[in-house]
Enzyme design. Sequence first.
Site, short mmCIF file in Angstrom:
data_model
loop_
_atom_site.label_atom_id
_atom_site.label_comp_id
_atom_site.label_asym_id
_atom_site.label_seq_id
_atom_site.Cartn_x
_atom_site.Cartn_y
_atom_site.Cartn_z
N CYS A 2 41.48 19.90 44.98
CA CYS A 2 41.70 19.22 43.70
C CYS A 2 40.37 19.03 43.00
CB CYS A 2 42.35 17.87 43.97
SG CYS A 2 43.79 18.00 45.04
N ARG A 27 40.28 24.17 39.76
CA ARG A 27 40.35 23.78 41.16
C ARG A 27 41.76 23.43 41.61
NH1 ARG A 27 35.30 22.27 43.11
NH2 ARG A 27 36.37 21.18 44.78
N TRP A 74 45.86 20.18 43.42
CA TRP A 74 46.44 21.35 44.07
C TRP A 74 47.15 20.78 45.29
CZ3 TRP A 74 46.71 24.13 48.62
CH2 TRP A 74 47.17 25.45 48.51
N ASN A 100 40.16 14.36 46.96
CA ASN A 100 40.24 15.81 47.20
C ASN A 100 40.00 16.03 48.68
OD1 ASN A 100 40.04 18.60 47.23
ND2 ASN A 100 37.86 18.56 46.68
N GLY A 101 40.96 16.62 49.36
CA GLY A 101 40.80 16.82 50.81
C GLY A 101 42.11 16.57 51.52
N GLU A 483 40.29 45.05 47.47
CA GLU A 483 39.97 44.12 46.39
C GLU A 483 40.83 44.38 45.15
OE1 GLU A 483 38.08 41.07 44.18
OE2 GLU A 483 38.56 41.44 46.29
N LYS A 487 43.30 41.56 43.49
CA LYS A 487 43.24 41.15 42.07
C LYS A 487 44.62 41.25 41.43
CE LYS A 487 40.31 39.36 42.16
NZ LYS A 487 39.38 39.15 43.22
N GLU A 490 47.03 38.49 42.90
CA GLU A 490 46.80 37.07 42.60
C GLU A 490 47.01 36.71 41.13
OE1 GLU A 490 42.00 37.45 43.31
OE2 GLU A 490 42.96 35.52 43.63
N HIS A 506 50.10 57.00 59.11
CA HIS A 506 50.55 56.25 60.29
C HIS A 506 51.56 55.17 59.92
CE1 HIS A 506 47.39 58.46 62.26
NE2 HIS A 506 46.57 58.06 61.31
N LYS A 607 40.47 27.74 42.58
CA LYS A 607 39.21 28.49 42.65
C LYS A 607 38.49 28.33 43.97
CE LYS A 607 36.04 31.18 41.18
NZ LYS A 607 36.34 32.58 41.12
C1 AGP Z 1 39.53 35.78 44.91
O1 AGP Z 1 39.81 36.21 43.65
C2 AGP Z 1 40.09 34.49 45.25
N1 AGP Z 1 39.78 33.50 44.32
C3 AGP Z 1 39.83 34.04 46.67
O2 AGP Z 1 40.31 35.02 47.53
C4 AGP Z 1 38.35 33.77 47.00
O3 AGP Z 1 37.64 34.95 47.07
C5 AGP Z 1 38.26 33.06 48.35
O4 AGP Z 1 38.98 31.85 48.26
C6 AGP Z 1 36.83 32.81 48.78
O5 AGP Z 1 36.20 31.97 47.88
P1 AGP Z 1 34.63 31.76 47.98
O6 AGP Z 1 33.97 33.06 47.72
O7 AGP Z 1 34.32 30.73 46.92
O8 AGP Z 1 34.33 31.25 49.36
#
Ligand code: AGP
Length: 612
Positions: A2, A27, A74, A100-101, A483, A487, A490, A506, A607
């Site tokens: 959060c 966040r 979150w 947050n936590g 990757e 992208k 997500e 395979h 994030k």
């Molecule tokens: C990637 O687009 C995501 N936001 C997520 O997978 C991210 O890479 C992951 O949570 C790691 O975050 P960080 O690099 O801040 O540790």
Amino acid sequence: MCGIVGYIGKHEAVPLLLSGLARLEYRGYDSAGIAVQNGCGLEIRKLAGRVDALRLVTQATPLHGCCGIAHTRWATHGAPTERNAHPHVDCTGRFALVHNGIIENADVLRVALQRAGHRFTTETDTETLAHLIEDAPGEVLEERVAAALAQVEGTYGLVAMSAAEPGKLVAARRGSPVLLGIGDDELFVASDASAVLEHTRSVVYLDDGDLAVLTPEGYTVRDAEAHVQLRTVNALAWDLEAIELGGHAHFMLKEICEQAETVKSTLRGRLLFDEGAARLSGLNLPPSACAEVRRICLLGCGTSWHAGLVGRHLLEELAGVPVHVEYASEYRYRPQPPDPGVVAIAISQSGETADTLEAMRAARRAGHRVLGIVNVVGSTIAREADGGVYLHAGPEIGVASTKAFTSQIVALALLGLYLGRHREGGLSLPRGQELVWALAGLPELVRRVLAQAAQVEALARELAAARNVLYLGRGVNFPVALEGALKLKEISYIHAEGYPAAEMKHGPIALIDADMPVVFVAPRDAVFPKVVSNMQEVKARGGRITAITTDGNGRSDLTGLVDHQLQVPATHPLLSPVLTVLPLQLLAYHIAVLRGCDVDRPRNLAKSVTVE
Ligand code: AGP
């Protein structure tokens, strides 16, 4: 993960709290709330939804006061409803806090508190803290908060206030980031610097176990032993422009378009042309120690883990050191044999990802040297590591990581260069200089790829209706396939998978039919002929092929085999991922926009993942 904000000063708190909260919304964004001390007690507004909706509520039913707290959520414990939104209060409504936590022993504490007569009104773990503070001994809020936290297992970044002590905020941190913003006659508390940058560049990062008391007269920080600590006041390097959209429709697009500059910024002052080497002043790994490195362990999550997979190729080929790449969340729970010859490197954009932080701590307990490759200055991983490399890519606001990925690869190449040139039998001068010049030329090549954005947008129209997409690559570009798939998943919610191209035979080749778009990441490197055979296998089953390849001898050799071709300039084979990923970032972006998705706030994501 959060976002929390607190304010105490001479101005009306609500507008300052809301603008700070809006900056932290990446966040977590499923519910929001605010509380102020209005001189007669505490007043609270909260709802399920975004900060903008909360702003409308505070306009419709204004709150007044110069001291307050706010939260954007979150959800981890309890559905994202108005009732479970923060701030949370105790039975009397005298104490309010935002958190947050995760309180890991919340269930046990809740049962004990209910037995003691406390009435709970939410499903959250956080509400337990409010009742613990209510129950705790102590004359003043900071004593109560300290006593309450002594019973807690888990992580927290929190701010609390009391109706009985106007003009006081108490903030505390264990595991989740908290900083203080030091303004003129005003103080802020926040989860990260973007919430205070508008008002001050002076910030104090709290350490684990710290408890801070903020009043109009100033702030004090006590450590876990209640000793007063003079924490360093850091000056933020960013400017406000860095966290504004700057005319772009989304932060993700802005950050994609910034990559020629951000790659340049990661390289700035670090290339040694004559020595064919790299200067990494913050690494804290002297040349003499490079020879003792027997193994490297790269730790990360999500996109950072993908960068680690590219990093393995770079470090093994440039420095000749065996490299393991670990999912941080798996590594942290696996016993690590003690080995001083291992260097563990935590890769993290935010520097706050809980799994990566804990994996780094596990590596340290095993006697490994721990380094960090991090973007956010002053973040926990950066402060706890023995040394490291900052990306200097500027704040990354879009939840989908883009510019951090290309800068992480560049940082890993610089590390490979540094190690390789300092190890006996490592990287020769000519090979070192070849890579240095290739790195120096990258920003211009990135600019050329991004100039083809319109082509990618056209392709996005072709693929926007897809239900599944397969991404395939080999060697150093297999992680780019992963990757690209991540992208797309997500931000557009299309199911996508990345695979080593040769692995298709395979199993996954069973998925191929005319409805399955397949994206090949196929620069003209040593494995290109093999990738072409994989393309033929897919074509033979009616698959629709898009190829990201390098220009060179024109398009001729793939004509008739692929349906769409996007070309990127050629560069050093080990650096091609910096270029081949760019069309995939743009493709995911445009597909998500075409599908009407909230690109910067994709559902269910946040994030930086500061909880386990
Ligand atoms: C990637 O687009 C995501 N936001 C997520 O997978 C991210 O890479 C992951 O949570 C790691 O975050 P960080 O690099 O801040 O540790």
